[in-house]
Design an enzyme around this catalytic site. Structure first.
Site, short mmCIF file in Angstrom:
data_model
loop_
_atom_site.label_atom_id
_atom_site.label_comp_id
_atom_site.label_asym_id
_atom_site.label_seq_id
_atom_site.Cartn_x
_atom_site.Cartn_y
_atom_site.Cartn_z
N THR A 91 42.47 40.70 40.37
CA THR A 91 43.81 41.21 40.69
C THR A 91 43.74 42.65 41.18
O THR A 91 44.39 43.01 42.17
CB THR A 91 44.71 41.12 39.45
OG1 THR A 91 44.73 39.76 38.98
CG2 THR A 91 46.12 41.60 39.74
N ARG A 102 39.87 40.13 48.15
CA ARG A 102 40.38 41.44 47.69
C ARG A 102 39.26 42.48 47.64
O ARG A 102 39.50 43.66 47.92
CB ARG A 102 41.04 41.29 46.32
CG ARG A 102 42.40 40.57 46.38
CD ARG A 102 42.85 40.17 45.00
NE ARG A 102 44.21 39.62 44.97
CZ ARG A 102 44.73 38.98 43.93
NH1 ARG A 102 44.00 38.81 42.83
NH2 ARG A 102 45.96 38.52 43.98
N ASN A 112 47.43 43.72 47.49
CA ASN A 112 46.17 42.97 47.31
C ASN A 112 46.08 41.69 48.13
O ASN A 112 45.32 40.78 47.82
CB ASN A 112 45.86 42.77 45.82
CG ASN A 112 46.88 41.90 45.12
OD1 ASN A 112 47.81 41.38 45.75
ND2 ASN A 112 46.72 41.72 43.82
N GLU A 126 54.08 25.92 41.30
CA GLU A 126 54.23 26.71 42.52
C GLU A 126 54.30 25.81 43.76
O GLU A 126 55.09 26.07 44.68
CB GLU A 126 53.08 27.72 42.63
CG GLU A 126 53.19 28.82 41.57
CD GLU A 126 51.97 29.74 41.47
OE1 GLU A 126 52.01 30.65 40.64
OE2 GLU A 126 50.98 29.53 42.21
P1 DAT Z 1 47.23 37.74 40.38
O1 DAT Z 1 47.94 37.93 41.69
O2 DAT Z 1 45.77 38.11 40.49
O3 DAT Z 1 47.44 36.38 39.79
P2 DAT Z 1 49.14 38.69 38.39
O4 DAT Z 1 49.68 37.30 38.40
O5 DAT Z 1 48.80 39.29 37.08
O6 DAT Z 1 47.84 38.79 39.34
O7 DAT Z 1 50.18 39.67 39.11
C1 DAT Z 1 50.83 39.25 40.28
C2 DAT Z 1 50.83 40.37 41.26
O8 DAT Z 1 51.56 41.47 40.74
C3 DAT Z 1 49.45 40.94 41.59
O9 DAT Z 1 48.77 40.20 42.58
C4 DAT Z 1 49.81 42.30 42.06
C5 DAT Z 1 51.00 42.68 41.20
N1 DAT Z 1 50.56 43.47 40.05
C6 DAT Z 1 49.90 43.04 38.96
N2 DAT Z 1 49.65 44.03 38.11
C7 DAT Z 1 50.17 45.14 38.68
C8 DAT Z 1 50.23 46.52 38.31
N3 DAT Z 1 49.72 46.96 37.16
N4 DAT Z 1 50.84 47.38 39.17
C9 DAT Z 1 51.36 46.95 40.34
N5 DAT Z 1 51.34 45.65 40.75
C10 DAT Z 1 50.75 44.77 39.93
#
Ligand code: DAT
Ligand code: MG
Length: 149
Positions: A91, A102, A112, A126
């Site tokens: 992530t 990424r 990302n 989804e």
């Molecule tokens: P992923 O997309 O790898 O499944 P996630 O489901 O935890 O990750 O989060 C969804 C999206 O939210 C991620 O792609 C980018 C954003 N995100 C996650 N953590 C974040 C953070 N700490 N600050 C800003 N954006 C964040």
């Protein structure tokens, strides 16, 4: 055979990464079962990321996803949910290995480039949300050259 939901986010579209990203999944041996180029409504983005609605970054995440068109896709293949996540990378792009999408193309967690379902259950949810109309039915004639059975 599993299915997973993959979305190229607005930054990936703007940066001209659509072809490269599709290529990675295609060349791996996964099958494209659905694809749409579309703008997303705010309420739809909020629904997609509902599990994160209490996070401080949620409003910014929603603004980012609706800031331009996205490519929504369904890919099918053996272990495609986990393998898809490995192709995408961690992530936080600074933790994403080189060679992952990424790891190769992203710097910031809030830019990302791509989304991928994190479990088979979430993939089903989804896919139902993004593709209520259903998916294409097909299998490549090269199937036996990629899969043992
Ligand atoms: P992923 O997309 O790898 O499944 P996630 O489901 O935890 O990750 O989060 C969804 C999206 O939210 C991620 O792609 C980018 C954003 N995100 C996650 N953590 C974040 C953070 N700490 N600050 C800003 N954006 C964040
Ligand atoms: Mg996620």
């Amino acid at each position: 055979m599993e299915q997973t939901f993959i979305m190229i986010k607005p930054d990936g579209v703007q940066r001209g990464l659509i072809g490269d990203i599709i290529s990675r999944f295609e060349k791996k041996g996964f099958y494209l079962k659905g694809m749409k180029f579309m703008n997303v409504e705010r309420s739809f983005a909020q629904q997609h990321y509902a599990d994160l609605s209490d996070k401080p970054f949620f409003p910014g995440l929603v603004e980012y996803i609706i800031s331009g068109p996205v490519v929504a896709m369904v890919w099918e293949g053996k272990d495609v949910v986990l393998t898809g996540r490995r192709i995408i990378g961690a992530t936080r792009p600074w933790e994403a290995a080189p060679g992952t999408i990424r790891g190769d193309y992203a710097v910031e967690v809030g830019r990302n480039v791509i989304h991928g379902s994190d479990s088979v259950d979430n993939a089903k949810k989804e896919i139902a949300l993004w593709f209520p109309e259903g998916l294409a039915e097909w299998r490549s004639d090269l199937h036996p050259w990629v899969y043992e059975a």
